[in-house]
Design an enzyme around this catalytic site. Structure first.
Site, short mmCIF file in Angstrom:
data_model
loop_
_atom_site.label_atom_id
_atom_site.label_comp_id
_atom_site.label_asym_id
_atom_site.label_seq_id
_atom_site.Cartn_x
_atom_site.Cartn_y
_atom_site.Cartn_z
N ARG A 89 0.80 -1.23 0.00
CA ARG A 89 0.00 0.00 0.00
C ARG A 89 0.83 1.27 0.00
O ARG A 89 0.52 2.21 -0.73
CB ARG A 89 -0.92 0.03 1.23
CG ARG A 89 -2.17 -0.78 1.08
CD ARG A 89 -2.60 -1.34 2.42
NE ARG A 89 -1.64 -2.36 2.83
CZ ARG A 89 -1.79 -3.65 2.55
NH1 ARG A 89 -2.85 -4.07 1.96
NH2 ARG A 89 -0.86 -4.53 2.89
N THR A 90 1.87 1.32 0.81
CA THR A 90 2.62 2.58 0.90
C THR A 90 3.30 2.86 -0.43
O THR A 90 3.31 3.98 -0.93
CB THR A 90 3.65 2.52 2.05
OG1 THR A 90 2.95 2.15 3.23
CG2 THR A 90 4.32 3.86 2.26
N LYS A 118 26.53 -4.31 -4.46
CA LYS A 118 27.97 -4.35 -4.77
C LYS A 118 28.79 -3.61 -3.73
O LYS A 118 29.96 -3.36 -3.92
CB LYS A 118 28.22 -3.68 -6.13
CG LYS A 118 27.52 -4.30 -7.31
CD LYS A 118 27.97 -3.56 -8.57
CE LYS A 118 27.12 -3.86 -9.76
NZ LYS A 118 27.34 -2.87 -10.84
N ARG A 139 11.75 4.00 2.01
CA ARG A 139 11.42 3.13 3.15
C ARG A 139 12.66 2.31 3.45
O ARG A 139 13.29 1.77 2.54
CB ARG A 139 10.27 2.21 2.80
CG ARG A 139 10.13 1.05 3.76
CD ARG A 139 8.88 0.26 3.55
NE ARG A 139 7.72 1.00 4.04
CZ ARG A 139 6.52 0.45 4.22
NH1 ARG A 139 6.32 -0.82 3.97
NH2 ARG A 139 5.52 1.17 4.67
N HIS A 172 6.42 6.22 10.88
CA HIS A 172 5.78 6.06 9.58
C HIS A 172 4.85 7.29 9.43
O HIS A 172 3.63 7.17 9.53
CB HIS A 172 5.00 4.75 9.56
CG HIS A 172 4.61 4.27 8.19
ND1 HIS A 172 4.64 5.09 7.07
CD2 HIS A 172 4.18 3.05 7.75
CE1 HIS A 172 4.24 4.39 6.02
NE2 HIS A 172 3.96 3.15 6.40
N1 ASP Z 1 2.17 -1.32 6.70
C1 ASP Z 1 2.53 -0.89 8.03
C2 ASP Z 1 4.01 -0.59 8.12
O1 ASP Z 1 4.70 -0.56 7.12
C3 ASP Z 1 2.05 -1.81 9.09
C4 ASP Z 1 2.59 -3.20 9.08
O2 ASP Z 1 3.47 -3.56 8.30
O3 ASP Z 1 2.13 -3.96 9.94
O4 ASP Z 1 4.50 -0.34 9.20
#
Ligand code: ASP
Length: 358
Positions: A89-90, A118, A139, A172
Site C-alpha cells: 500500500r505505501t 555491490k 522506506r 511512519h
Molecule cells: N504497513 C505498516 C508498516 O509498514 C504496518 C505493518 O506492516 O504492519 O509499518
C-alpha cells in the site's frame, strides 16, 4: 530560518525531534515540511491544511478536466521510490499519488537489484538518485536513515526533498497522516475528533504506525489513548513519556473487550515478528485475546470505527469486513489522497491547487 546547511550532521543528530523540526521545514516559513521525516513535524494547523488539500484534490480529480489539470501541475518533476523493505500500500499509494500529480516515477524495491548489493553506501545511492530525480520517497529498516540522507542531500549540489515512507520500528509519518485524515473524515459530521477515545491494539512495541499516530493525536484536544497489548508488546516508555509531557490522558490495558466498549476508534495492528531477536519469539506470546472478532464488533459504539494500517493477518476477523464501521479499506484509499496533498505541498502547490478554478 534554520537550515540543514548551517549545522553539522553530528550536531543535528543530537537535537530532539522538536529542535530538528525547523531545519526540515520549507524556507518560506509557513511550517509545511520540506523533508518529511517524522510525525513531530505536524501540528494541528498543518494537519488541517493537508486534509483540506486532500479533500480538494479528490474533488478536482472527479472530472476529466480536473484530473488533467492535476496531471499537469508536477508533470515536470520525477520522483524516486526507494523501498528497501517490503511494501504494498505505501508503495502503490505513493506511486498513484505521483501519477495524480503528473510526476514521473522510478523505483528500486530491492537493494539486491541496486549497486548497494555491490557494496555502495546509502549516501552514494541517494546522491545517485538525486542526479536523476526531484524527490526521493524512501522506506528502510534503518531508524534515522532518512534523516541522515536528508542532511546529506541538503548539503549536496542537488538538495531535493526526502519523504520517509517508513523507518524501521521508529516512524511512519505518512501512514499517521492518512490515519488522522481517516479519523477526521469519519467524525467530521459527528462532532469532530476532539474528545474522542482511540484504542490501539496488537504489537504496540514494534509498530511504527502506532508511534507516529499516537503523537499526531496529541495535536487534538482531549483525545484519550488506550493501549491494549500483551505485556511483552506494550507501547514503549518514550511514547508514554510524550503523552505525560503533553498532558494527554492514556491507559495501559490487556482487555480489548472493555476498551472496545468505550472506544470511538479501535486501531488494530499486526504482530511485527520480522523484528524478533530469536526466530519464533513472537509465536510464544499469547495474542489470542488481542483479536477483533464478531464479539468485539457487537460491543463497538454505533458510530465507532475499526482501523488497521494493513497488512492484516487474523487480528481482525473477516466477519467485520462488511460492517459500515470497518474503515480499513477507506483508510487505505485515503492514503493516496493525503500523500498527493503532501507531495503537492512539498513542491509549494498548496495555494494554487486550493485556489484553482476546478
Ligand atoms: N504497513 C505498516 C508498516 O509498514 C504496518 C505493518 O506492516 O504492519 O509499518
Amino acid at each position: 530560518m534554520a537550515k540543514l546547511t548551517d549545522i553539522s550532521w553530528s550536531d543535528f543528530e543530537k537535537l530532539s525531534l522538536e529542535e530538528k523540526k525547523p531545519y526540515l521545514s520549507q524556507s518560506d516559513g509557513d511550517g509545511m515540511p520540506y523533508h518529511t521525516l517524522f510525525a513531530q513535524q505536524f501540528d494541528r494547523s498543518i494537519l488541517e491544511r493537508l486534509c483540506n488539500l486532500a479533500n480538494r484534490i479528490r474533488f478536482i480529480n472527479k472530472s476529466k478536466e480536473g484530473a488533467l489539470y492535476l496531471k499537469s501541475v508536477l508533470a515536470h518533476k520525477r520522483a524516486m521510490l526507494y523501498f528497501s523493505q517490503p511494501s504494498s500500500r505505501t508503495f502503490l499509494s505513493h506511486l498513484a499519488a505521483c501519477q495524480i500529480l503528473g510526476i514521473t516515477t522510478g523505483s528500486v524495491r530491492d537493494a539486491a537489484t541496486s549497486s548497494e548489493f555491490k557494496g555502495e553506501s546509502h549516501e552514494d545511492s541517494i546522491r545517485t538518485f538525486s542526479s536523476y530525480f526531484d524527490m526521493i520517497i524512501m522506506r528502510s529498516p534503518e531508524r534515522g536513515l532518512a534523516e541522515k540522507m536528508s542532511w546529506e542531500l541538503s548539503n549536496s549540489s542537488r538538495p531535493i526533498p526526502i519523504l520517509n515512507a517508513g523507518s524501521g520500528k521508529d516512524q511512519h509519518p505518512t501512514q499517521a497522516l492518512l490515519d488522522v485524515y481517516t479519523l477526521i473524515r469519519s467524525f467530521e459530521e459527528k462532532g469532530g475528533l476532539d474528545g474522542r477515545t482511540v484504542v490501539f491494539c496488537g504489537d504496540l512495541l514494534r509498530g511504527r504506525t502506532v508511534r507516529s499516530l499516537s503523537y499526531l493525536l496529541t495535536n487534538f484536544s482531549n483525545v484519550k489513548q488506550i493501549f491494549v497489548a500483551p505485556k511483552e508488546l506494550q507501547v514503549s516508555d518514550d511514547v508514554m513519556q510524550i503523552l505525560k509531557e503533553k498532558g494527554v490522558e492514556y491507559e495501559i490495558s490487556d482487555n480489548l473487550k472493555e476498551a472496545t466498549s468505550v472506544a470511538d476508534a479501535v486501531y488494530m495492528t499486526r504482530i511485527q515478528d520480522e523484528w524478533d531477536n530469536a526466530k519464533g519469539e513472537s509465536a510464544k506470546i499469547d495474542t489470542s485475546k488481542f483479536k477483533f472478532t464478531g464479539e468485539e464488533l457487537s460491543l463497538l459504539k454505533p458510530d465507532g470505527i475499526i482501523m488497521h494500517p494493513l497488512p492484516r493477518r487474523d487480528e481482525i476477523s473477516t466477519v467485520c469486513d462488511h460492517d459500515p464501521r470497518a474503515m480499513y479499506w477507506r483508510q487505505m484509499r485515503n492514503g493516496m489522497w493525503i500523500r498527493a496533498a503532501l507531495i503537492a505541498s512539498t513542491f509549494g502547490l498548496e495555494k494554487s491547487i486550493m485556489n484553482c478554478g476546478y
